[in-house]
Each structure stands twice: as structure tokens, then as C-alpha cells.
Design an enzyme around this catalytic site. Structure first.
Site, short mmCIF file in Angstrom:
data_model
loop_
_atom_site.label_atom_id
_atom_site.label_comp_id
_atom_site.label_asym_id
_atom_site.label_seq_id
_atom_site.Cartn_x
_atom_site.Cartn_y
_atom_site.Cartn_z
CB SER A 170 -0.93 0.01 1.22
OG SER A 170 -0.19 -0.07 2.42
CG ASP A 223 -4.85 5.29 6.65
OD1 ASP A 223 -3.76 5.19 7.24
OD2 ASP A 223 -5.08 4.72 5.57
CG HIS A 266 -1.34 3.77 4.68
ND1 HIS A 266 -2.59 3.24 4.97
CD2 HIS A 266 -0.63 2.78 4.10
CE1 HIS A 266 -2.63 1.98 4.57
NE2 HIS A 266 -1.45 1.67 4.05
#
Length: 393
Positions: A38, A340, A343
């Protein structure tokens, strides 16, 4: 005169912090090829997902800062790879999966949020349940299958790969996250490190055999500073926390352990392939400096809550995450390090990227002579602005 010339050369290389060995190649990169999770995903997980079961990154407020709409990035805006693309004068790297009629001439991205370095079958045998089957090996296979469409003939493909900057992650973080999220003992998770390093190394080796000449290989982050871990492993024992950062010491030590083992392996590869430029990207220290002196970089002081979240001391809840209904983002993400809970914000990623690209958190440093003249001027201007004003780029 000779000694004076030597001094001038030394001062020049020190000022720009960008000189690599003359034995390493110095291309003007024609594309970026990316693998990872990610941290580097620009939309692949969304592309692979069922339209009725899209990940949270497909919904606002993801993407609100720069793109002004969700892009599949796990961020409010740009990620590290986007700033790397800007630095070398290339377009943002498009996701490969789910793309139709995309132009991959200037780059292609196979990174998938939730991806692991190790095969899902390997992890499942050890009681670890990954969120996706798209491991690093699967990404590499997808890249190989795509070559006829990307570059045509074998010789053209070799040239394409040789002229690309190949970004290897970050990858491996999820191999550790999944067991840590289930509170597996650190010694048990440490047993995975040699396997993760071997997977990264074998992928680099295979890509070298395909013509790869320049690799950027990131290490682990200081995960003890991550909101998700600060929430999960919250304790009243103050000795567990680093007083200079507020981060969990034992988790940061684990991040250091992985990174040190990775650096040893990269040194081994450099000796085997002296014609290849393998750059280690020190994500750990490039981010840790922000936690040590947040105000210096334009961020709010501790306890470093997530910008997008709800509840608890860190504005994070495992059952109501960013992107869920009713969960909002902060008014000014540029003041937050964490986005979040897992991240970082675009603002933090830009500082991390700057530490890699302009120094001192890349080994060997990026060679500025590889950049086109207009890119050099822009980078030098930004570096000067950053140094003088000490504000968020």
C-alpha cells in the site's frame, strides 16, 4: 594544483550529496517499474476488487488533498513514489491491474495494498492470514506476462527494463503486520525476516537477469510510531516508549532489525553485480526525524493522532476506519504525520521522499547528473527553499 582540484571535487560532491560510483550506470530514466504494497499502490487493489466490495481507499476523504478524489492511494494525496516520479521528470505511475487503454510507456505499477513479500501459502502454514494473494512473486509474474504488451521483442524489453528506475516496495511490512496485529510474539515474527529478505533479494536478482540496472530498495518504517500499533499495544508502562518520540521502542527495534538485515543482503548483491546500482532507501530514519522534531517540519506536536479517524487518544478505531461512513478527516492534513492510522499524509511522504532524493537517506545517494537540466534546476530550487524556510515542501 592536484590537491586543490581534489578539494573542489570533494566539496562539490558533498554539497549536492548525489554522487555515485563511476562504475554505476547513469541513465536518464525513461520509466518507473514499481512493486510493493500500500505504500506504493496507486490503484491496483481497487482495480482488482469487486465493484460491490471496494476497499476504503476508493472512497473520500482519500485523495482529497492533491487529486481531489480517491485514486486508490492509501493517502490524502501523493505518495512517496509520486514524488520520485516528479523528481526524475516522469508522469505519475499508473496501476497495472484493472487498467484499460492505459499508457505504460513511462511507467507501470504492480504494487498492491496488503501485498506480502512471501507467498500466501507460506504464511498460512504459519497461521498468518494475508489479506491478498498478490505477493511479490505474483507481482513479478504479472510483470513478466505483461512484457509483450509493454515492450514487444525481448531486446526491446531488456532495453526498457535497463532504462527504468525499479522501485522495490516498500515490501515486507505486511508479512510482519499481520502477525503483530494478532499479537504474535516478536521472536516468532523475527523468524520471518530472513525469508522476507530472501524474497526481495531473489526478485532483484531475477530483474537484474532481465536487464535491470537501477533499483531503489526501501527498508522498514519505524512502526513503533504508527498509530495502529500505538493503539493496539497501548500501555501504562512508560518505559515501553521512547521519550524523544513517544514511539514504542520494541517495535522500532524490530524495524531496525529488518532494515539492517536488508542492508547486509543489498551489499552482497552489489558485490555480485558491480554494474548494477542498488540504492537503499532509509525510510526508517527519514520518517523518524519527523517524530523527533515535528515542529521543525511543520507538524503538530505529540501524541501524533491520525488525521482521518475517530475515537481514542490517537483518533483511531479498528472498527470505524478512514473511508467508512461517518469518519471524517482533519481540517488541515499538512499538520499531521499520520493519515489513517497506518499510512502517512502527503505532507509526511513528501518529507520522506525529500530525505531519500536530496539526502542524506539514500545509499548510495541519487546521482543528480542523471537528471535532465530542467529537473536539476527545479530540484535544487526546492532543496534551497526547504533548507532556508524549513517549511513543508
Amino acid at each position: 594544483m592536484a590537491s586543490l582540484d581534489s578539494l573542489v571535487i570533494f566539496l562539490f560532491s558533498t554539497l549536492f550529496v548525489t554522487i555515485v560510483s563511476s562504475e554505476t550506470p547513469c541513465p536518464n530514466f525513461k520509466s518507473i517499474i514499481s512493486f510493493g504494497d500500500s505504500i506504493a499502490d496507486t490503484g491496483n487493489l481497487v482495480g482488482l476488487s469487486d465493484r460491490n466490495q471496494l476497499p476504503v481507499t476508493a472512497f473520500p476523504p482519500y485523495g482529497e488533498t492533491f487529486f481531489h478524489h480517491p485514486t486508490g492511494r492509501s493517502c490524502d494525496g501523493r505518495i512517496i513514489m509520486d514524488f520520485i516520479a516528479e523528481f526524475v521528470g516522469l508522469p505519475y505511475v499508473p496501476p497495472y491491474f484493472g487498467s484499460k487503454n492505459r499508457n505504460f510507456d513511462k511507467g507501470v505499477n504492480f504494487a498492491v495494498a496488503g501485498a506480502t513479500a512471501l507467498k500466501s501459502s507460506f504464511l498460512k502454514k504459519r497461521g498468518i492470514q494475508p489479506h491478498t494473494n498478490v505477493s511479490l512473486g505474483v507481482q513479478l509474474k504479472s510483470f513478466k506476462k505483461s512484457l509483450p504488451n509493454l515492450c514487444g521483442s525481448p531486446s526491446d524489453c531488456r532495453d526498457m527494463i535497463g532504462n527504468a528506475l525499479i522501485l522495490m516496495g516498500e515490501i515486507g511490512g505486511n508479512d510482519y503486520n499481520f502477525p503483530f496485529f494478532n499479537r504474535k510474539p516478536v521472536k516468532e515474527v523475527e523468524e520471518l525476516v530472513p525469508f522476507v529478505i530472501a524474497s526481495i533479494s531473489s526478485t532483484i536478482t531475477e530483474l537484474i537477469g532481465m536487464g535491470g540496472k537501477t533499483f531503489l530498495v526501501p527498508g522498514e518504517f519505524p512502526i513503533g510510531c504508527s498509530v495502529v500499533y500505538l493503539t493496539l499495544y497501548k500501555t501504562s508502562n512508560k518505559d515501553e516508549y521512547d521519550p524523544s518520540t513517544g514511539c514504542l521502542k520494541w517495535l522500532n527495534k524490530f524495524g531496525e532489525y529488518h532494515s539492517e538485515k536488508l542492508k547486509v543482503e543489498l551489499n552482497r548483491l552489489r558485490k555480485l553485480y558491480p554494474h548494477v546500482n542498488i540504492i537503499y532507501a532509509d525510510y526508517y530514519n527519514s520518517l523518524l526525524r519527523i517524530f523527533k522534531e515535528p515542529a521543525k517540519f511543520g507538524f503538530m506536536e505529540r501524541p501524533f493522532p491520525a488525521c482521518c479517524g475517530i475515537g481514542g487518544p490517537y483518533n483511531f478505531n479498528f472498527t470505524r476506519k478512514c473511508g467508512s461512513v461517518g469518519v471524517k478527516s482533519c481540517k488541515d492534513p499538512s499538520k499531521y504525520v499520520g493519515w489513517d492510522g497506518v499510512h502517512m499524509t502527503e505532507a509526511a511522504y513528501k518529507w520522506i521522499a525529500d530525505g531519500i532524493l536530496n539526502g542524506p537517506y539514500a545509499n548510495p545517494p541519487f546521482d543528480r547528473s542523471c537528471l535532465r537540466s530542467e529537473i536539476k534546476k527545479e530540484s535544487l530550487y526546492n532543496q534551497s527553499t526547504l533548507t532556508q524556510a524549513c517549511v513543508k515542501l
